[in-house]
Design an enzyme around this catalytic site. Structure first.
Site, mmCIF file in Angstrom:
data_model
loop_
_atom_site.group_PDB
_atom_site.id
_atom_site.type_symbol
_atom_site.label_atom_id
_atom_site.label_comp_id
_atom_site.label_asym_id
_atom_site.label_seq_id
_atom_site.Cartn_x
_atom_site.Cartn_y
_atom_site.Cartn_z
ATOM 1 N N ASP A 72 -2.666 -5.825 -18.186
ATOM 2 C CA ASP A 72 -1.619 -4.870 -18.606
ATOM 3 C C ASP A 72 -1.711 -4.482 -20.072
ATOM 4 O O ASP A 72 -0.691 -4.368 -20.754
ATOM 5 C CB ASP A 72 -0.222 -5.465 -18.327
ATOM 6 C CG ASP A 72 -0.055 -5.871 -16.882
ATOM 7 O OD1 ASP A 72 -0.635 -5.195 -16.011
ATOM 8 O OD2 ASP A 72 0.642 -6.864 -16.620
ATOM 9 N N GLY A 112 0.796 -1.231 0.000
ATOM 10 C CA GLY A 112 0.000 0.000 0.000
ATOM 11 C C GLY A 112 0.825 1.276 0.000
ATOM 12 O O GLY A 112 0.317 2.335 0.366
ATOM 13 N N SER A 113 2.091 1.183 -0.442
ATOM 14 C CA SER A 113 2.895 2.415 -0.426
ATOM 15 C C SER A 113 2.362 3.429 -1.441
ATOM 16 O O SER A 113 2.365 4.630 -1.181
ATOM 17 C CB SER A 113 4.378 2.106 -0.670
ATOM 18 O OG SER A 113 4.598 1.702 -1.997
ATOM 19 N N ASN A 114 1.872 2.948 -2.584
ATOM 20 C CA ASN A 114 1.280 3.892 -3.552
ATOM 21 C C ASN A 114 -0.022 4.469 -3.009
ATOM 22 O O ASN A 114 -0.272 5.664 -3.135
ATOM 23 C CB ASN A 114 1.033 3.201 -4.901
ATOM 24 C CG ASN A 114 2.298 3.124 -5.725
ATOM 25 O OD1 ASN A 114 2.739 4.107 -6.305
ATOM 26 N ND2 ASN A 114 2.930 1.957 -5.740
ATOM 27 N N GLU A 128 7.182 5.619 -8.994
ATOM 28 C CA GLU A 128 5.714 5.528 -8.854
ATOM 29 C C GLU A 128 5.203 6.600 -7.899
ATOM 30 O O GLU A 128 4.231 7.305 -8.206
ATOM 31 C CB GLU A 128 5.321 4.134 -8.350
ATOM 32 C CG GLU A 128 5.573 3.049 -9.378
ATOM 33 C CD GLU A 128 5.149 1.654 -8.926
ATOM 34 O OE1 GLU A 128 4.850 0.831 -9.791
ATOM 35 O OE2 GLU A 128 5.132 1.381 -7.702
ATOM 36 N N LEU A 144 -4.120 -7.528 -8.078
ATOM 37 C CA LEU A 144 -3.707 -8.553 -9.037
ATOM 38 C C LEU A 144 -4.840 -9.303 -9.726
ATOM 39 O O LEU A 144 -4.607 -9.996 -10.704
ATOM 40 C CB LEU A 144 -2.768 -9.562 -8.348
ATOM 41 C CG LEU A 144 -1.497 -8.947 -7.758
ATOM 42 C CD1 LEU A 144 -0.633 -10.016 -7.101
ATOM 43 C CD2 LEU A 144 -0.690 -8.214 -8.826
ATOM 44 N N ASN A 193 -4.564 1.687 -14.078
ATOM 45 C CA ASN A 193 -3.664 0.776 -13.352
ATOM 46 C C ASN A 193 -2.230 1.290 -13.456
ATOM 47 O O ASN A 193 -1.895 1.997 -14.397
ATOM 48 C CB ASN A 193 -3.740 -0.617 -13.999
ATOM 49 C CG ASN A 193 -2.806 -1.621 -13.338
ATOM 50 O OD1 ASN A 193 -2.725 -1.709 -12.107
ATOM 51 N ND2 ASN A 193 -2.061 -2.385 -14.138
ATOM 52 N N HIS A 231 1.718 -0.165 -13.657
ATOM 53 C CA HIS A 231 2.518 -1.376 -13.854
ATOM 54 C C HIS A 231 3.994 -1.001 -13.703
ATOM 55 O O HIS A 231 4.431 0.020 -14.244
ATOM 56 C CB HIS A 231 2.242 -1.940 -15.256
ATOM 57 C CG HIS A 231 2.976 -3.212 -15.509
ATOM 58 N ND1 HIS A 231 2.569 -4.423 -14.987
ATOM 59 C CD2 HIS A 231 4.116 -3.466 -16.203
ATOM 60 C CE1 HIS A 231 3.428 -5.355 -15.345
ATOM 61 N NE2 HIS A 231 4.364 -4.810 -16.087
HETATM 62 C C1 GRF Z 1 3.591 -1.377 -7.511
HETATM 63 O O1 GRF Z 1 4.923 -1.595 -7.835
HETATM 64 C C2 GRF Z 1 2.727 -1.348 -8.734
HETATM 65 O O2 GRF Z 1 3.404 -0.986 -9.886
HETATM 66 C C3 GRF Z 1 2.255 -2.768 -8.864
HETATM 67 O O3 GRF Z 1 2.119 -3.228 -7.546
HETATM 68 C C4 GRF Z 1 3.019 -2.540 -6.701
HETATM 69 C C5 GRF Z 1 2.270 -2.084 -5.485
HETATM 70 O O4 GRF Z 1 3.134 -1.614 -4.485
HETATM 71 N N1 GRF Z 1 1.079 -2.853 -9.687
HETATM 72 P P1 GRF Z 1 2.566 -0.953 -3.174
HETATM 73 O O5 GRF Z 1 1.616 -1.948 -2.522
HETATM 74 O O6 GRF Z 1 1.836 0.294 -3.584
HETATM 75 O O7 GRF Z 1 3.737 -0.652 -2.309
#
Ligand code: GRF
Length: 206
Positions: free
Chosen positions: A157, A18-20, A186, A97, A114, A116
């Protein structure tokens, strides 16, 4: 005519650390980013994995979350109704996923994005996630990798590309060091690109 000042509500689908999601939540917090006076809100986290880190992110940020059941996700309309009840108008996949079912794509036309962790169309498709992507990039001898933000269609994708950014690989690059570079990229771009996307969609179809 009365101006629509209702918030624009986004759901994040995520099942990893969940870092994004954290970066996106932070970017839009407290109505910092608005479109035509309307606040953009991260209104819901949707997850398919009990115990995933992203659920802690949701809890810490006070954002409601929902755990998906596979059977119900692919059959029936219960989740569509749930999203509609919560007035969600955009969906962002950030480490989710499962393939998105056709009914959800049809209900959110061009409104699902999404991210990637490579430069599509290379290094995408089923099974291409996490370190498998970075291992394949390094094994190919590529000199660069990057991120792709794209629309979601019925293939993994595969949808139209909205944004890409790249990074160089060093000669001693490992999947772990590349993963770190990609995450940084990201976090740097995803929130702002989501903002650009929402602005662009609402200006075409308010
Ligand atoms: C990211 O690298 C994204 O590109 C991929 O899944 C990862 C999720 O990372 N689809 P996080 O959970 O947001 O850290």
């Amino acid at each position: 005519m009365i101006k629509d000042l209702s918030p624009v509500r986004i759901a994040i689908f995520a099942s990893g650390k969940g870092s994004n999601a954290r970066e996106i939540i932070h970017f839009f917090q407290n109505g910092r980013h608005r479109v035509d006076g309307r606040k953009i809100e991260i209104a819901l986290i949707v997850c398919n994995k009990a115990g995933a880190g992203v659920l802690n992110v949701a809890e810490e940020s006070g954002i409601p979350w929902m755990l998906l059941e596979k059977e119900k996700f692919y059959n029936g309309t219960q989740y569509l109704e749930e999203l509609s009840k919560r007035d969600i108008s955009f969906i962002v996949l950030a480490g989710f996923l499962w393939k998105i079912p056709p009914g959800l794509i049809a209900a959110f036309p061009d409104r699902i994005l999404n991210i990637h962790p490579a430069l599509l169309p290379a290094f995408g498709g089923k099974g291409m996630y996490g370190n498998a992507v970075h291992e394949a990039v390094i094994a190919s001898g590529a000199k660069q990798s990057g991120i792709t933000i794209h629309y979601v269609d019925e293939q993994y994708d595969h949808g139209r590309i909205f944004f890409q950014a790249s990074v160089h690989l060093s000669p001693e690059e490992t999947p772990e060091s590349l993963a770190e570079k990609i995450h940084t990229l990201e976090h740097q771009h995803f929130p702002a690109q989501i903002f650009r996307w929402v602005e662009c969609k609402l200006s075409l179809n308010p």
